[in-house]
Enzyme design. Structure first.
Site, PDB file in Angstrom:
ATOM      1  N   CYS A   9       0.843  -1.213   0.000  1.00  0.00           N
ATOM      2  CA  CYS A   9       0.000   0.000   0.000  1.00  0.00           C
ATOM      3  C   CYS A   9       0.873   1.256   0.000  1.00  0.00           C
ATOM      4  O   CYS A   9       1.754   1.417   0.838  1.00  0.00           O
ATOM      5  CB  CYS A   9      -0.916  -0.030   1.224  1.00  0.00           C
ATOM      6  SG  CYS A   9      -1.791   1.523   1.511  1.00  0.00           S
ATOM      7  N   CYS A  12       0.653   3.186   3.326  1.00  0.00           N
ATOM      8  CA  CYS A  12       1.370   2.475   4.399  1.00  0.00           C
ATOM      9  C   CYS A  12       2.866   2.715   4.263  1.00  0.00           C
ATOM     10  O   CYS A  12       3.569   2.893   5.274  1.00  0.00           O
ATOM     11  CB  CYS A  12       1.065   0.987   4.367  1.00  0.00           C
ATOM     12  SG  CYS A  12      -0.537   0.536   5.049  1.00  0.00           S
ATOM     13  N   ASP A  35      -0.816  16.757  -0.661  1.00  0.00           N
ATOM     14  CA  ASP A  35      -1.140  15.951  -1.839  1.00  0.00           C
ATOM     15  C   ASP A  35      -0.107  16.227  -2.927  1.00  0.00           C
ATOM     16  O   ASP A  35       0.270  17.374  -3.167  1.00  0.00           O
ATOM     17  CB  ASP A  35      -2.560  16.275  -2.336  1.00  0.00           C
ATOM     18  CG  ASP A  35      -3.078  15.210  -3.284  1.00  0.00           C
ATOM     19  OD1 ASP A  35      -3.999  14.474  -2.893  1.00  0.00           O
ATOM     20  OD2 ASP A  35      -2.546  15.102  -4.413  1.00  0.00           O
ATOM     21  N   ASN A  92     -13.229   9.816  -0.534  1.00  0.00           N
ATOM     22  CA  ASN A  92     -13.791   9.095  -1.662  1.00  0.00           C
ATOM     23  C   ASN A  92     -13.821   7.610  -1.344  1.00  0.00           C
ATOM     24  O   ASN A  92     -12.884   7.087  -0.736  1.00  0.00           O
ATOM     25  CB  ASN A  92     -12.933   9.343  -2.916  1.00  0.00           C
ATOM     26  CG  ASN A  92     -12.906  10.809  -3.313  1.00  0.00           C
ATOM     27  OD1 ASN A  92     -13.905  11.520  -3.165  1.00  0.00           O
ATOM     28  ND2 ASN A  92     -11.763  11.276  -3.775  1.00  0.00           N
ATOM     29  N   GLY A  98     -14.304   7.824  -6.816  1.00  0.00           N
ATOM     30  CA  GLY A  98     -13.076   8.537  -7.130  1.00  0.00           C
ATOM     31  C   GLY A  98     -11.883   8.129  -6.283  1.00  0.00           C
ATOM     32  O   GLY A  98     -10.853   8.800  -6.305  1.00  0.00           O
ATOM     33  N   THR A 100      -8.605   6.370  -5.430  1.00  0.00           N
ATOM     34  CA  THR A 100      -7.490   5.778  -6.176  1.00  0.00           C
ATOM     35  C   THR A 100      -6.454   5.129  -5.267  1.00  0.00           C
ATOM     36  O   THR A 100      -5.625   4.359  -5.744  1.00  0.00           O
ATOM     37  CB  THR A 100      -6.789   6.835  -7.059  1.00  0.00           C
ATOM     38  OG1 THR A 100      -6.302   7.889  -6.229  1.00  0.00           O
ATOM     39  CG2 THR A 100      -7.747   7.392  -8.095  1.00  0.00           C
ATOM     40  N   HIS A 105      -8.180   8.046   3.880  1.00  0.00           N
ATOM     41  CA  HIS A 105      -7.630   9.400   3.903  1.00  0.00           C
ATOM     42  C   HIS A 105      -8.737  10.395   3.615  1.00  0.00           C
ATOM     43  O   HIS A 105      -9.690  10.094   2.892  1.00  0.00           O
ATOM     44  CB  HIS A 105      -6.492   9.561   2.887  1.00  0.00           C
ATOM     45  CG  HIS A 105      -6.886   9.227   1.481  1.00  0.00           C
ATOM     46  ND1 HIS A 105      -6.992   7.930   1.032  1.00  0.00           N
ATOM     47  CD2 HIS A 105      -7.218  10.017   0.425  1.00  0.00           C
ATOM     48  CE1 HIS A 105      -7.349   7.938  -0.249  1.00  0.00           C
ATOM     49  NE2 HIS A 105      -7.510   9.198  -0.633  1.00  0.00           N
ATOM     50  N   HIS A 107      -9.384  14.340   2.259  1.00  0.00           N
ATOM     51  CA  HIS A 107      -8.811  15.487   1.554  1.00  0.00           C
ATOM     52  C   HIS A 107      -9.250  16.760   2.266  1.00  0.00           C
ATOM     53  O   HIS A 107     -10.455  17.009   2.422  1.00  0.00           O
ATOM     54  CB  HIS A 107      -9.337  15.562   0.121  1.00  0.00           C
ATOM     55  CG  HIS A 107      -9.001  14.379  -0.740  1.00  0.00           C
ATOM     56  ND1 HIS A 107      -8.019  14.405  -1.701  1.00  0.00           N
ATOM     57  CD2 HIS A 107      -9.533  13.125  -0.791  1.00  0.00           C
ATOM     58  CE1 HIS A 107      -7.953  13.229  -2.313  1.00  0.00           C
ATOM     59  NE2 HIS A 107      -8.872  12.436  -1.780  1.00  0.00           N
TER      60      HIS A 107
HETATM   61  P1  AMP Z   1      -8.153   9.424  -3.747  1.00  0.00           P
HETATM   62  O1  AMP Z   1      -8.101   9.498  -5.259  1.00  0.00           O
HETATM   63  O2  AMP Z   1      -9.361  10.037  -3.127  1.00  0.00           O
HETATM   64  O3  AMP Z   1      -7.932   7.985  -3.296  1.00  0.00           O
HETATM   65  O4  AMP Z   1      -6.939  10.285  -3.219  1.00  0.00           O
HETATM   66  C1  AMP Z   1      -5.603   9.885  -3.400  1.00  0.00           C
HETATM   67  C2  AMP Z   1      -4.773  11.141  -3.443  1.00  0.00           C
HETATM   68  O5  AMP Z   1      -3.435  10.759  -3.199  1.00  0.00           O
HETATM   69  C3  AMP Z   1      -4.803  11.868  -4.783  1.00  0.00           C
HETATM   70  O6  AMP Z   1      -5.292  13.200  -4.593  1.00  0.00           O
HETATM   71  C4  AMP Z   1      -3.348  11.845  -5.234  1.00  0.00           C
HETATM   72  O7  AMP Z   1      -2.941  13.040  -5.871  1.00  0.00           O
HETATM   73  C5  AMP Z   1      -2.601  11.629  -3.928  1.00  0.00           C
HETATM   74  N1  AMP Z   1      -1.313  10.980  -4.013  1.00  0.00           N
HETATM   75  C6  AMP Z   1      -0.962   9.927  -4.790  1.00  0.00           C
HETATM   76  N2  AMP Z   1       0.322   9.578  -4.555  1.00  0.00           N
HETATM   77  C7  AMP Z   1       0.779  10.430  -3.609  1.00  0.00           C
HETATM   78  C8  AMP Z   1       2.043  10.604  -2.951  1.00  0.00           C
HETATM   79  N3  AMP Z   1       3.092   9.808  -3.216  1.00  0.00           N
HETATM   80  N4  AMP Z   1       2.166  11.590  -2.037  1.00  0.00           N
HETATM   81  C9  AMP Z   1       1.112  12.397  -1.757  1.00  0.00           C
HETATM   82  N5  AMP Z   1      -0.099  12.291  -2.343  1.00  0.00           N
HETATM   83  C10 AMP Z   1      -0.261  11.333  -3.259  1.00  0.00           C
HETATM   84 ZN    ZN Z   2      -2.261   1.224   3.713  1.00  0.00          ZN
END
Ligand code: AMP
Ligand code: ZN
Length: 119
Positions: A9, A12, A35, A92, A98, A100, A105, A107
């Site tokens: 992850c 993680c 972010d 999300n 949404g 990913t 987490h 936002h």
């Molecule tokens: P979500 O799409 O709601 O799951 O949010 C995941 C967020 O993690 C997105 O806004 C990405 O831009 C952010 N993200 C992805 N990789 C990293 C990283 N290495 N450091 C900080 N944020 C990240």
């Molecule tokens: Zn994790």
């Protein structure tokens, strides 16, 4: 709450310090990072340190964790100077929501007028 860490992850690995991040807050249960692809002037992610896949996995027992997450988000919003005009705290869930990264987490977004609904 599971204390398990998922070695594959992304978040993680960030919590463990194996991958870099810009840390804005850390305590025993949560970590707040910038972010990597900000969608607003302030865009901070508030993560649980424990690997919880999404908000769909939360139970009443997570109440204290969630209280701390929202209190930290409010504190960060004040520090960022976005508290007075308002901001958004959102999570999300799943592909159509949404999500990913499958690690809980929230936002924290602000610094501009946000649209509703998000789209
Ligand atoms: P979500 O799409 O709601 O799951 O949010 C995941 C967020 O993690 C997105 O806004 C990405 O831009 C952010 N993200 C992805 N990789 C990293 C990283 N290495 N450091 C900080 N944020 C990240
Ligand atoms: Zn994790």
């Amino acid at each position: 709450m599971t204390a398990d860490r998922d070695p594959g992850c992304l978040f993680c690995r960030i919590v463990a310090g194996e991958l870099p991040s810009t840390r804005e807050h850390e305590d025993d249960a949560i970590l707040a990072i910038r972010d990597i692809a900000p969608r607003a002037p302030t865009h901070i992610l508030v993560l649980s340190k424990a690997h919880i896949p999404s908000a769909a996995d939360l139970t009443e027992a997570h109440g204290p964790l969630l209280g701390r997450i929202f209190a930290t988000a409010a504190d960060l919003a004040r520090r960022e100077g976005i508290a007075d005009r308002g901001y958004r705290v959102v999570t999300n869930v799943g592909a159509w929501g949404g999500q990913t990264v499958d690690h809980l987490h929230f936002h924290l977004m602000g610094g501009r007028a946000l649209q509703w609904p998000p789209g």
